[in-house]
Structure formats: C-alpha cells, structure tokens
Design a protein around this motif. Structure first.
Motif, PDB file in Angstrom:
ATOM      1  N   GLU A  79       0.688  -1.157  -0.051  1.00  0.00           N
ATOM      2  CA  GLU A  79       0.076  -0.066   0.077  1.00  0.00           C
ATOM      3  C   GLU A  79       0.786   1.436  -0.103  1.00  0.00           C
ATOM      4  O   GLU A  79       0.567   2.273  -0.469  1.00  0.00           O
ATOM      5  N   LYS A  80       1.994   1.204   0.509  1.00  0.00           N
ATOM      6  CA  LYS A  80       2.870   2.358   0.704  1.00  0.00           C
ATOM      7  C   LYS A  80       3.453   3.196  -0.796  1.00  0.00           C
ATOM      8  O   LYS A  80       3.999   4.101  -0.835  1.00  0.00           O
ATOM      9  N   ILE A  81       3.051   2.237  -1.919  1.00  0.00           N
ATOM     10  CA  ILE A  81       3.369   2.603  -3.065  1.00  0.00           C
ATOM     11  C   ILE A  81       2.886   3.984  -3.378  1.00  0.00           C
ATOM     12  O   ILE A  81       3.383   4.803  -4.194  1.00  0.00           O
ATOM     13  N   GLU A  82       1.396   4.184  -3.060  1.00  0.00           N
ATOM     14  CA  GLU A  82       0.565   5.330  -3.044  1.00  0.00           C
ATOM     15  C   GLU A  82       1.357   6.563  -2.717  1.00  0.00           C
ATOM     16  O   GLU A  82       1.240   7.405  -3.528  1.00  0.00           O
ATOM     17  N   PRO A  83       1.889   6.698  -1.688  1.00  0.00           N
ATOM     18  CA  PRO A  83       2.465   7.995  -1.120  1.00  0.00           C
ATOM     19  C   PRO A  83       3.804   8.178  -1.966  1.00  0.00           C
ATOM     20  O   PRO A  83       4.370   9.275  -2.379  1.00  0.00           O
ATOM     21  N   ILE A  84       4.467   7.015  -2.379  1.00  0.00           N
ATOM     22  CA  ILE A  84       5.518   6.984  -3.180  1.00  0.00           C
ATOM     23  C   ILE A  84       5.520   7.650  -4.658  1.00  0.00           C
ATOM     24  O   ILE A  84       6.012   8.664  -5.246  1.00  0.00           O
ATOM     25  N   ILE A  85       4.129   6.958  -5.280  1.00  0.00           N
ATOM     26  CA  ILE A  85       3.617   7.595  -6.558  1.00  0.00           C
ATOM     27  C   ILE A  85       3.246   9.027  -6.337  1.00  0.00           C
ATOM     28  O   ILE A  85       3.556   9.899  -7.207  1.00  0.00           O
ATOM     29  N   THR A  86       2.492   9.361  -5.355  1.00  0.00           N
ATOM     30  CA  THR A  86       2.219  10.731  -5.149  1.00  0.00           C
ATOM     31  C   THR A  86       3.273  11.773  -4.893  1.00  0.00           C
ATOM     32  O   THR A  86       3.411  13.041  -5.652  1.00  0.00           O
ATOM     33  N   LYS A  87       4.476  11.373  -4.496  1.00  0.00           N
ATOM     34  CA  LYS A  87       5.653  12.119  -4.414  1.00  0.00           C
ATOM     35  C   LYS A  87       6.210  12.348  -5.808  1.00  0.00           C
ATOM     36  O   LYS A  87       6.596  13.530  -6.052  1.00  0.00           O
ATOM     37  N   ILE A  88       6.182  11.345  -6.572  1.00  0.00           N
ATOM     38  CA  ILE A  88       6.625  11.312  -7.845  1.00  0.00           C
ATOM     39  C   ILE A  88       5.778  12.174  -8.693  1.00  0.00           C
ATOM     40  O   ILE A  88       6.336  13.307  -9.405  1.00  0.00           O
ATOM     41  N   LEU A  89       4.395  12.391  -8.368  1.00  0.00           N
ATOM     42  CA  LEU A  89       3.569  13.272  -9.126  1.00  0.00           C
ATOM     43  C   LEU A  89       4.030  14.657  -8.777  1.00  0.00           C
ATOM     44  O   LEU A  89       3.929  15.722  -9.574  1.00  0.00           O
ATOM     45  N   SER A  90       4.215  14.954  -7.431  1.00  0.00           N
ATOM     46  CA  SER A  90       4.610  16.224  -6.916  1.00  0.00           C
ATOM     47  C   SER A  90       5.888  16.771  -7.636  1.00  0.00           C
ATOM     48  O   SER A  90       6.062  18.061  -8.057  1.00  0.00           O
ATOM     49  N   ILE A  91       7.049  15.953  -8.022  1.00  0.00           N
ATOM     50  CA  ILE A  91       8.179  16.158  -8.447  1.00  0.00           C
ATOM     51  C   ILE A  91       7.568  16.611 -10.192  1.00  0.00           C
ATOM     52  O   ILE A  91       8.243  17.684 -10.843  1.00  0.00           O
ATOM     53  N   VAL A  92       6.894  15.720 -10.923  1.00  0.00           N
ATOM     54  CA  VAL A  92       6.467  15.975 -12.058  1.00  0.00           C
ATOM     55  C   VAL A  92       5.814  17.543 -12.306  1.00  0.00           C
ATOM     56  O   VAL A  92       6.160  18.331 -13.113  1.00  0.00           O
ATOM     57  N   ILE A  93       4.937  17.912 -11.295  1.00  0.00           N
ATOM     58  CA  ILE A  93       4.260  19.099 -11.199  1.00  0.00           C
ATOM     59  C   ILE A  93       5.284  20.072 -11.077  1.00  0.00           C
ATOM     60  O   ILE A  93       5.116  21.257 -11.687  1.00  0.00           O
ATOM     61  N   LEU A  94       6.263  20.121 -10.353  1.00  0.00           N
ATOM     62  CA  LEU A  94       7.144  21.139  -9.827  1.00  0.00           C
ATOM     63  C   LEU A  94       8.052  21.411 -11.053  1.00  0.00           C
ATOM     64  O   LEU A  94       8.305  22.560 -11.350  1.00  0.00           O
ATOM     65  N   PHE A  95       8.293  20.310 -11.846  1.00  0.00           N
ATOM     66  CA  PHE A  95       9.209  20.568 -13.112  1.00  0.00           C
ATOM     67  C   PHE A  95       8.300  21.087 -14.210  1.00  0.00           C
ATOM     68  O   PHE A  95       8.826  22.235 -14.826  1.00  0.00           O
ATOM     69  N   ALA A  96       6.921  20.984 -14.164  1.00  0.00           N
ATOM     70  CA  ALA A  96       6.038  21.703 -15.283  1.00  0.00           C
ATOM     71  C   ALA A  96       5.924  23.126 -14.520  1.00  0.00           C
ATOM     72  O   ALA A  96       5.962  24.080 -15.695  1.00  0.00           O
ATOM     73  N   GLY A  97       6.072  23.304 -13.469  1.00  0.00           N
ATOM     74  CA  GLY A  97       5.689  24.617 -12.903  1.00  0.00           C
ATOM     75  C   GLY A  97       7.110  25.386 -13.329  1.00  0.00           C
ATOM     76  O   GLY A  97       6.955  26.772 -13.760  1.00  0.00           O
ATOM     77  N   TYR A  98       8.133  25.030 -13.189  1.00  0.00           N
ATOM     78  CA  TYR A  98       9.439  25.565 -13.622  1.00  0.00           C
ATOM     79  C   TYR A  98       9.711  26.078 -15.072  1.00  0.00           C
ATOM     80  O   TYR A  98      10.018  27.075 -15.630  1.00  0.00           O
ATOM     81  N   ALA A 242       0.284   4.451  15.682  1.00  0.00           N
ATOM     82  CA  ALA A 242      -0.465   4.231  14.554  1.00  0.00           C
ATOM     83  C   ALA A 242       0.133   4.850  13.606  1.00  0.00           C
ATOM     84  O   ALA A 242       1.025   5.833  13.427  1.00  0.00           O
ATOM     85  N   ARG A 243       0.222   4.118  12.239  1.00  0.00           N
ATOM     86  CA  ARG A 243       0.878   4.689  11.076  1.00  0.00           C
ATOM     87  C   ARG A 243      -0.112   4.310   9.695  1.00  0.00           C
ATOM     88  O   ARG A 243      -0.907   3.380   9.621  1.00  0.00           O
ATOM     89  N   LYS A 244       0.002   5.314   8.874  1.00  0.00           N
ATOM     90  CA  LYS A 244      -0.747   5.068   7.715  1.00  0.00           C
ATOM     91  C   LYS A 244       0.274   4.460   6.616  1.00  0.00           C
ATOM     92  O   LYS A 244       1.287   4.907   6.464  1.00  0.00           O
ATOM     93  N   SER A 245      -0.253   3.566   5.817  1.00  0.00           N
ATOM     94  CA  SER A 245       0.307   3.113   4.735  1.00  0.00           C
ATOM     95  C   SER A 245      -0.358   2.923   3.754  1.00  0.00           C
ATOM     96  O   SER A 245      -1.091   1.901   3.373  1.00  0.00           O
ATOM     97  N   GLY A 246      -0.280   3.976   2.720  1.00  0.00           N
ATOM     98  CA  GLY A 246      -1.071   4.099   1.520  1.00  0.00           C
ATOM     99  C   GLY A 246      -2.671   4.342   2.375  1.00  0.00           C
ATOM    100  O   GLY A 246      -2.942   5.438   2.478  1.00  0.00           O
ATOM    101  N   TYR A 247      -3.555   3.320   1.799  1.00  0.00           N
ATOM    102  CA  TYR A 247      -4.762   3.529   2.435  1.00  0.00           C
ATOM    103  C   TYR A 247      -5.490   2.733   3.318  1.00  0.00           C
ATOM    104  O   TYR A 247      -6.622   2.797   3.746  1.00  0.00           O
ATOM    105  N   VAL A 248      -4.080   2.055   3.951  1.00  0.00           N
ATOM    106  CA  VAL A 248      -4.451   1.220   5.250  1.00  0.00           C
ATOM    107  C   VAL A 248      -3.929   1.807   6.404  1.00  0.00           C
ATOM    108  O   VAL A 248      -2.903   2.525   6.216  1.00  0.00           O
ATOM    109  N   TYR A 249      -4.209   1.388   7.581  1.00  0.00           N
ATOM    110  CA  TYR A 249      -3.411   1.779   8.862  1.00  0.00           C
ATOM    111  C   TYR A 249      -3.023   0.691   9.572  1.00  0.00           C
ATOM    112  O   TYR A 249      -3.647  -0.454   9.649  1.00  0.00           O
ATOM    113  N   PHE A 250      -1.755   0.857  10.223  1.00  0.00           N
ATOM    114  CA  PHE A 250      -1.262  -0.296  11.364  1.00  0.00           C
ATOM    115  C   PHE A 250      -1.321   0.221  12.540  1.00  0.00           C
ATOM    116  O   PHE A 250      -0.936   1.542  12.879  1.00  0.00           O
ATOM    117  N   VAL A 251      -1.739  -0.556  13.495  1.00  0.00           N
ATOM    118  CA  VAL A 251      -1.679   0.150  15.094  1.00  0.00           C
ATOM    119  C   VAL A 251      -0.998  -0.968  15.790  1.00  0.00           C
ATOM    120  O   VAL A 251      -1.226  -2.235  15.770  1.00  0.00           O
TER     121      VAL A 251
END
Length: 315
Positions: A79-98, A242-251
């Motif tokens: 599940e933690k691939i989701e925040p990893i992919i979102t971080k890649i998205l943020s870099i793509v967006i920042l490059f477009a902004g530049y 507690a921690r979030k991993s993508g869309y699920v949580y571990f406690v």
C-alpha cells in the motif's frame, strides 16, 4: 478484504481512465491553440493538462501495485506505493511549474508577440474550467470512498487546475478589452505559481506520511480508546502508535489485564479487542497488542495514552 481490494482497484482504474481521456483532449487542444495564437498563458495551461495525463497514469499504476497481497519481501503489503507515487507526481508538477515560469519570464523581458484569436482562447479556457471542476468532484468522491491518497492528490490537482484555467480566461478577457501585450506573460507566471504551490504541498504531505505521520491518524488513535471502553477487563491502553500505509493503517499498543488471567483468556480478550478496533474502521489492516499486568511499571518507548490522545486530538 479481497472484495474491498477488487472494488478499490476498479474505482481507481475508472477514475484514472476518465482523467486520461479528458486531460488528453484538453492538453492537445490547449497546446495546439497556444502555438496557433502565440498565447503563452493557454500553452502553460495546456502543459499543465499534459502533466495531468502523467499523474493519471501514475495513479493507475499505484492502484494496481497497492492492491497486491503481502508477500515475503513485503510482509506489510504494498500500500505504501501510493505516497511514493504521489511524491513522484509532486516532482512532475514542480518541473512543469519551472518550465512554465522560465518561458513566461523569458517572454516578459524580450520582444512581445501578438496574441491572435483571444476569443478562441477564452472559450477553451471556460471549457477547461468546467471539465476540471467535474474531474475534481469526481476524483475526490472516489478518493474518499476508497481512501486513496494518490487519487485524492490527483483530485486536489484538478481543483487547482480550475483556478489556473479560470485565471487564463479572466486574463485573456482583460487583454481583449485593453490590448495590454505583456498581460499574457503575467498570467503564465501566475499559472506557474499555482502549479508550484500544489507541487510543494503534495511533496510535503507525502514526506510526512512516509515518515509514518499523517493528519488523519487522530481518528485512528481515538478509535483504539473507544474500542477499549467496551471492555471492563482492559485497563490503561498506552504506548499506542498508529501509522498510515497508503490507504490502510497499522496500530500497535500495550494494555493491562488481570495478572491472574490465563494466556488463553488474555488471548481471547485481545482478539475481541482487535476485532472491535477493525470494526470501527475497515481500513485498519493490522493491530498488534502487547499485554501487561495491572499497574505495570516499566520504562517504555514513545507512544500515546488516553490523556495524550485527548490533549493532541481533542475529546
């Protein structure tokens, strides 16, 4: 759980495909009009739409990987691939902004060009506003339903695109009425600032999640206390983490039980407690409970207890 995963993947895939189709249309039309009319503002908006195609593709990949079951290499799941992919998205967006900012500044301080067909630019900008507004509500609804950080991040990107296209529409209307040549470059700079803002926000939020922190965890902490209140035999739930991993949580947490209890009795109680916690939030994937005797006194690592949870997250 298998049905839930299948539903998530189906909904995430559907939202990505809708995003790819609509953003492909907008991107091609806006970039083409940008070259045809010499408008850097609509070209910048078109580049932003092209990056949205990339974000939809990445969201599609994230949903596919995130729903894979745990294996030997990834015992906590994927599940933690989701925040990893979102971080890649943020870099793509920042490059477009530049890219947008660089081109806008270059034109602003060089010889001005004539903007052709301003009414055409205005029309496609309004179409873009309405389309992005639809994508925002559509993706946000799906993201909330399946608790997907990458889909929600994509929705937030659509929301900012509404403002981007609206600023182009307003700016080109002012240009049409006043004939101010440099206004197109100024609009493009404004668009780049919006792009930078969403990129930075996404980057920071995913950094927090990857370090096992999230603004959503308050609800999870409260649930552990609420569930414990259903059992008279459970005392002092503490060292709750507690921690979030993508869309699920571990406690994981510690509780105190009667020291005269047998291991079998204690195990039965913790099993019921775990099920109660998961019942209160279907996205809690796993709960690890450590039992201690009443009034146990030892130097334990960091974690929250009921008093701290009420202090940090409210009653």
């Amino acid at each position: 759980m298998t049905e839930q995963i299948s539903y998530r993947e189906k909904e995430a895939r559907k939202s990505s495909i809708v995003g790819i189709i609509l953003n492909s249309f907008l991107g091609i039309v806006k970039v083409s009009i940008g070259f045809f009319t010499n408008s850097l503002a609509i070209l910048a908006d078109g580049i932003d739409s092209v990056t949205d195609i990339i974000t939809s593709f990445l969201t599609l990949i994230a949903s596919k990987i995130a729903n894979k079951p745990a294996d030997e290499s990834h015992p906590y799941g994927h599940e933690k691939i989701e925040p990893i992919i979102t971080k890649i998205l943020s870099i793509v967006i920042l490059f477009a902004g530049y890219q947008v900012l660089y081109n806008a500044l270059s034109r602003l301080f060089s010889e001005q060009v004539t903007i052709e067909q301003p009414f055409l630019i205005f029309i496609i900008s309004i179409i873009s506003v309405l389309t992005k507004l639809f994508l925002y509500f559509y993706k946000k609804n799906i993201g909330n339903k399946i608790n997907s950080s990458s889909v929600i991040a994509d929705a937030m990107n659509m929301r900012n695109d509404v403002l981007t296209s609206l600023s182009v529409a307003v700016g080109i209307l002012i240009f049409y009425l006043t004939g101010i040549d440099w206004l197109d470059s100024v609009i493009a700079i404004f668009v780049s600032i919006i792009i930078f803002k969403i990129g930075i926000e996404m980057f920071l939020e995913t950094s927090n999640e990857l370090m096992d922190g999230s603004k959503e965890l308050g609800e999870i902490y409260k649930i552990t206390i609420e569930a414990a209140d259903n059992f008279d035999c459970i005392k002092n739930p503490h060292k709750i983490r507690a921690r979030k991993s993508g869309y699920v949580y571990f406690v994981d947490l510690h509780i105190e039980l009667d020291p005269e209890m047998t291991i079998k009795e204690a195990n039965k109680i913790t099993e019921k407690y775990e099920n109660k916690i998961k019942e209160l939030n279907n996205y809690i994937k796993d709960v690890v409970i450590h039992t201690e005797p009443f009034e146990n006194d030892e130097n334990e690592g960091y974690g929250l207890d009921k008093k701290q949870i009420n202090k940090y997250f409210g009653e």
